[in-house]
Design a protein around this motif. Structure first.
Motif, mmCIF file in Angstrom:
data_model
loop_
_atom_site.group_PDB
_atom_site.id
_atom_site.type_symbol
_atom_site.label_atom_id
_atom_site.label_comp_id
_atom_site.label_asym_id
_atom_site.label_seq_id
_atom_site.Cartn_x
_atom_site.Cartn_y
_atom_site.Cartn_z
ATOM 1 N N VAL A 164 41.367 41.373 32.956
ATOM 2 C CA VAL A 164 40.723 41.775 34.215
ATOM 3 C C VAL A 164 39.219 41.568 34.239
ATOM 4 N N LYS A 165 38.633 41.110 33.126
ATOM 5 C CA LYS A 165 37.167 41.108 33.062
ATOM 6 C C LYS A 165 36.526 40.241 34.151
ATOM 7 N N ASP A 166 37.254 39.256 34.653
ATOM 8 C CA ASP A 166 36.681 38.391 35.683
ATOM 9 C C ASP A 166 36.974 38.870 37.098
ATOM 10 N N ARG A 167 37.736 39.934 37.221
ATOM 11 C CA ARG A 167 38.123 40.359 38.569
ATOM 12 C C ARG A 167 37.974 41.860 38.736
ATOM 13 N N LEU A 168 36.910 42.402 38.124
ATOM 14 C CA LEU A 168 36.711 43.855 38.155
ATOM 15 C C LEU A 168 36.551 44.394 39.565
ATOM 16 N N ASP A 169 36.060 43.537 40.483
ATOM 17 C CA ASP A 169 35.805 44.038 41.831
ATOM 18 C C ASP A 169 36.995 43.824 42.748
ATOM 19 N N GLN A 170 38.092 43.343 42.164
ATOM 20 C CA GLN A 170 39.264 43.138 43.014
ATOM 21 C C GLN A 170 40.160 44.372 43.010
ATOM 22 N N PRO A 171 40.972 44.526 44.068
ATOM 23 C CA PRO A 171 41.779 45.749 44.163
ATOM 24 C C PRO A 171 42.768 45.879 43.006
ATOM 25 N N ALA A 172 42.852 47.106 42.495
ATOM 26 C CA ALA A 172 43.730 47.359 41.354
ATOM 27 C C ALA A 172 45.190 47.215 41.740
ATOM 28 N N THR A 173 45.455 47.344 43.055
ATOM 29 C CA THR A 173 46.841 47.266 43.497
ATOM 30 C C THR A 173 47.384 45.845 43.405
ATOM 31 N N GLY A 174 46.477 44.884 43.147
ATOM 32 C CA GLY A 174 46.932 43.509 43.002
ATOM 33 C C GLY A 174 47.418 43.181 41.596
ATOM 34 N N LEU A 175 47.311 44.137 40.663
ATOM 35 C CA LEU A 175 47.759 43.891 39.291
ATOM 36 C C LEU A 175 49.264 44.048 39.188
ATOM 37 N N SER A 176 49.828 43.498 38.100
ATOM 38 C CA SER A 176 51.269 43.680 37.879
ATOM 39 C C SER A 176 51.521 45.124 37.437
ATOM 40 N N GLY A 177 52.794 45.528 37.456
ATOM 41 C CA GLY A 177 53.137 46.902 37.101
ATOM 42 C C GLY A 177 52.634 47.287 35.719
ATOM 43 N N GLY A 178 52.850 46.392 34.732
ATOM 44 C CA GLY A 178 52.415 46.694 33.379
ATOM 45 C C GLY A 178 50.901 46.781 33.285
ATOM 46 N N GLN A 179 50.222 45.866 33.983
ATOM 47 C CA GLN A 179 48.749 45.906 33.988
ATOM 48 C C GLN A 179 48.258 47.184 34.649
ATOM 49 N N GLN A 180 48.925 47.555 35.749
ATOM 50 C CA GLN A 180 48.523 48.780 36.443
ATOM 51 C C GLN A 180 48.640 49.981 35.516
ATOM 52 N N GLN A 181 49.743 50.033 34.749
ATOM 53 C CA GLN A 181 49.925 51.179 33.877
ATOM 54 C C GLN A 181 48.847 51.204 32.796
ATOM 55 N N ARG A 182 48.497 50.025 32.265
ATOM 56 C CA ARG A 182 47.432 50.002 31.261
ATOM 57 C C ARG A 182 46.099 50.385 31.896
ATOM 58 N N LEU A 183 45.918 49.972 33.152
ATOM 59 C CA LEU A 183 44.696 50.381 33.851
ATOM 60 C C LEU A 183 44.656 51.903 33.988
ATOM 61 N N CYS A 184 45.814 52.497 34.305
ATOM 62 C CA CYS A 184 45.856 53.954 34.450
ATOM 63 C C CYS A 184 45.533 54.629 33.117
ATOM 64 N N ILE A 185 45.979 54.000 32.023
ATOM 65 C CA ILE A 185 45.640 54.559 30.716
ATOM 66 C C ILE A 185 44.136 54.431 30.478
ATOM 67 N N ALA A 186 43.575 53.265 30.831
ATOM 68 C CA ALA A 186 42.125 53.075 30.690
ATOM 69 C C ALA A 186 41.372 54.112 31.515
#
Ligand SMILES: Nc1ncnc2c1ncn2[C@@H]1O[C@H](COP(=O)(O)OP(=O)(O)OP(=O)(O)O)[C@@H](O)[C@H]1O
Ligand SMILES: [Mg+2]
Lengths: 278, 437
Positions: A164-186
């Motif tokens: 995600v380092k290149d798209r930090l300003d993009q909506p989190a809802t555009g991530l895949s389910g697994g990425q979203q869950q890791r984002l939630c952990i972050a």
């Protein structure tokens, strides 16, 4: 469920006295519950649970559906406060302090005991804002550069930074389910909680995403205390050091994960892990 | 294998093909019929709308242009009969009409006799002389000079130009006689009579003279009224909705409040008018006919709409977002302000604009608080007496002069235009604030 199992259950419950195994720890516990009952209205969901969660340990909670794992987990950071009909009795201690004490501030409690939910639930904001939200509302950082650093570290620890380092300003809802869950952990790590509660964090994920999160839990356990609810026995066996088995609102057995999965003492635990019911 | 050996499903499977084929035809027919019903009802609805808009447009369009007559006016101090041009009170009583009459007499030197003169003078609107007054007051240096100026024609002349008066009808059945028509024709021939965009309609307040009556007063009145309504009802409605949805304990008392809000939404608006009369005017002695009072009354009327739609917008915010915020240690207020409110905003705004559109078209309660009075001045503040667009329409629709029929439809067109703009604005806001999850 066949009749013989039902019989076992009922006979066991008639004579149920106390939890088998080492629910209470010798040394210092990070969190402990003492004689905790939880009610939804008139219905009791948790019956007199005594359990310690040690420092830097990963405690897995397993048990059949509806046995009260989520309910118990949610009492640990008072998420149940949001349910009007939910009442809690007994003591729940965080570093020796009762978290249901009148003087306990629920906001700072939840900053110390973070939670990751079953379904990934990022805010419909940018990836950066998702992670920065916790530090911002608690006023943990004073400068933008500092916040940037916190966000990066949290994303790195949740091993999602490279994606995600290149798209930090993009909506989190555009991530895949697994990425979203890791984002939630972050997002949870970014407020540097002492305890992280996870309620079936991988149930919506595929095996690859699950494996990454399990790795992550192993890494996180170096610095954090983790309590994880899971339906996957393999997962419990892989990530946890201790396992607690719940049944119909009661804590049946607690022990080191090795022991629970190889030589459980209680008949119900054995039945469950060998897949005879549940 | 005989039929007796088959179970129910196997027996059914044998005839499945033909039975489904038989049913399929019916199913398609049903679907087609259903679609046809839908199309028919849409067509009926649209044709009613087209009829409504068609009649309003054909009736109202003529009000957007007006007939004007060019005259060569001499600003003669003697004719005006004013000794001191700097004296306001003398100017007010000056004989402005004489300037118009003089100009007309110079244009038609052959017309003589009292009756012919009167008919000549009636070509120009009786209120045109005030335009001359305004002009001279704005430019005092024009005194003593002569200039060509377009003045508003009388409404009968205007009607003739708009073919509302039939010039082929027998003279006795016409509002204009042959002599007047001959005067008009000579003006048309020399290019001294034209139809132009009717700015007066948008710049003037109400008037007894149809050619002078405009909707500016009603437009400004509506604007002030809606401003008061919006400023009061949006914050109150949204905070009430947030409190009821997010903070209020769920008990008997809040349940009663909830039921009553729903009841209030169904109360006839005239009741709010009576309430406004009794409370705001009789108890608090706020000025009668003023947009503030109108705004207060319409606030009462719109609040239930805004509260109900805001609550459903708040309810639609997924609980997982709330849990995420609370789980990070956000307080309830932070959760609401940072997450719930932004996500609920499009719904809240839509509800508010629907409420505002309702308020814009509301007539009955405003009659109760005296906004139905004849008011010629354009209001300068929300405290000045004023009327609003729908009440203006109501007032004009009651007047006998032919020109007011067109004005009524013209005002309806303006009102519909504003409603369309507000709805477009609602769509725009929804797009702008919409976030996906
Ligand atoms: N909000 C609620 N209101 C009333 N009863 C509830 C509520 N939440 C849970 N319960 C009840 O409490 C009991 C325990 O539920 P809980 O969600 O803790 O089970 P669980 O062990 O997490 O199950 P699962 O593995 O299916 O997630 C169940 O009988 C459930 O019906
Ligand atoms: Mg659960």
């Amino acid at each position: 469920m066949n009749t013989s199992v039902k019989d076992t259950m009922e006979s066991t419950f008639a004579g149920w006295t106390e939890t088998v195994g080492n629910a209470m720890l010798e040394g210092e516990a990070r969190m402990s519950t003492r004689n905790t009952d939880v009610f939804y209205g008139d219905k009791q969901a948790i019956f007199g649970v005594d359990l310690d969660i040690g420092k830097n340990e990963v405690l897995a909670m397993i048990g059949p559906s509806g046995c009260g794992k989520s309910t118990f987990l949610r009492t640990l950071n008072r998420m149940n406060d949001t349910i009007d009909i939910c009442k809690i009795k007994g003591e729940i201690l965080l570093d020796g302090e009762n978290i249901y004490d009148k003087n306990m501030d629920v906001v700072s409690l939840r900053a110390r005991v973070g939670m990751v939910f079953q379904k990934p639930n990022p805010f419909p904001k940018s990836i950066y804002d998702n992670v920065a939200y916790g530090p911002r509302i608690h006023g943990l950082v004073s400068r933008r550069a500092e916040l940037d650093e916190v966000v990066e570290t949290a994303l790195r620890k949740a091993s999602i930074w490279d994606e995600v380092k290149d798209r930090l300003d993009q909506p989190a809802t555009g991530l895949s389910g697994g990425q979203q869950q890791r984002l939630c952990i972050a997002r949870t790590i970014a407020v540097s909680p002492e305890v992280i509660l996870m309620d079936e964090p991988c149930s919506a994920l595929d095996p690859i995403a699950t494996a990454r999160i399990e790795e992550l839990i192993a890494e996180l356990s170096e610095n954090y205390t983790i309590a994880i609810v899971t339906h996957s026995m393999q997962q419990a066996a892989r990530v946890s050091t201790r396992t607690a088995y719940f049944h119909l609102g009661r804590l049946i057995e607690v022990g080191s994960t090795d022991k629970i999965f190889t030589a459980p003492d209680h008949k119900l635990t054995e039945d469950y892990i060998t897949g005879r019911f549940g | 294998m005989t039929d007796q050996n088959l179970n129910a499903i196997e027996r059914m499977a044998m005839v499945k093909q033909e039975r489904m084929a038989a049913k399929l035809g019916k199913r398609y027919a049903k679907e087609k019929r259903f679609q046809a019903y839908g199309i028919v009802s849409i067509v009926i609805g649209l044709s009613f709308l087209a009829m409504l808009l068609g009649t309003i447009f054909t009736a109202g369009f003529s009000t957007f242009y007006a007939t004007e007559i060019r005259l060569t006016v001499t600003y003669d101090q003697e004719l005006l009969g004013v000794a001191d041009m700097n004296d306001e009170s003398q100017l007010a009583f000056a004989n402005w009409g004489a300037l118009v009459k003089n100009a007309l007499a110079e244009r038609f030197p052959d017309v003589s006799g009292r009756s012919a003169r009167r008919q000549l003078n009636s070509l120009v609107s009786s209120v045109a002389e005030y335009d001359l007054k305004d002009r001279l007051e704005a430019h005092p240096e024009l005194l003593g000079t002569t200039e060509e100026i377009w003045l508003m024609a009388d409404d009968e002349i205007d009607a003739l130009m708009k073919k509302q008066i039939d010039r082929d009808a027998p003279e006795s059945e016409r509002r204009l006689n042959d002599f007047q028509i001959s005067l008009v024709d000579s003006l048309i021939e020399s290019g001294e009579l034209k139809t132009a965009f009717n700015t007066t309609f948008f710049t003037n307040g109400d008037s007894r003279e149809p050619e002078q009556a405009g909707i500016r007063g009603a437009m400004i009145g509506s604007f002030f009224t809606l401003l008061v309504t919006l400023v009061l009802s949006f914050p109150i409605g949204v905070s009430a909705a947030i409190y009821l949805e997010e903070f209020a304990p769920k008990n008997r008392f809040t349940e009663i409040i909830e039921v009553n809000i729903n009841n209030l939404a169904a109360v006839p608006s005239i009741v709010f008018g009576l309430l406004g009369l009794a409370v705001f005017i009789n108890v608090f002695h706020l000025p009668r006919s003023a947009p503030v009072v109108g705004g207060l009354v319409l606030t009462l009327m719109t609040l239930p709409t805004i509260i109900i739609s805001s609550r459903s917008a708040i309810k639609a915010v997924p609980p997982s977002i709330r849990e995420a915020a609370l789980g990070l240690g956000a307080s309830r207020v932070q959760m609401v302000l940072h997450h719930v409110l932004p996500l609920a905003m499009p719904g809240m705004l839509t509800g508010t604009i629907i409420g505002m559109a309702q308020a814009l078209g509301e007539t009955a309660p405003l009659l109760m608080i005296g906004m139905v009075a004849f008011i010629a001045d354009v209001p300068g503040t929300p405290l000045d007496p004023s009327t609003v667009l729908p009440v203006q329409i109501f007032l004009w629709s009651d007047l006998p002069e032919r020109a007011f029929v067109a004005k009524t439809s013209g005002a309806i067109m303006v009102l519909l235009g504003f409603l369309a703009i507000m709805n477009l604005f609602a769509v725009f806001l929804r797009r702008k604030f919409e976030q996906r999850w």
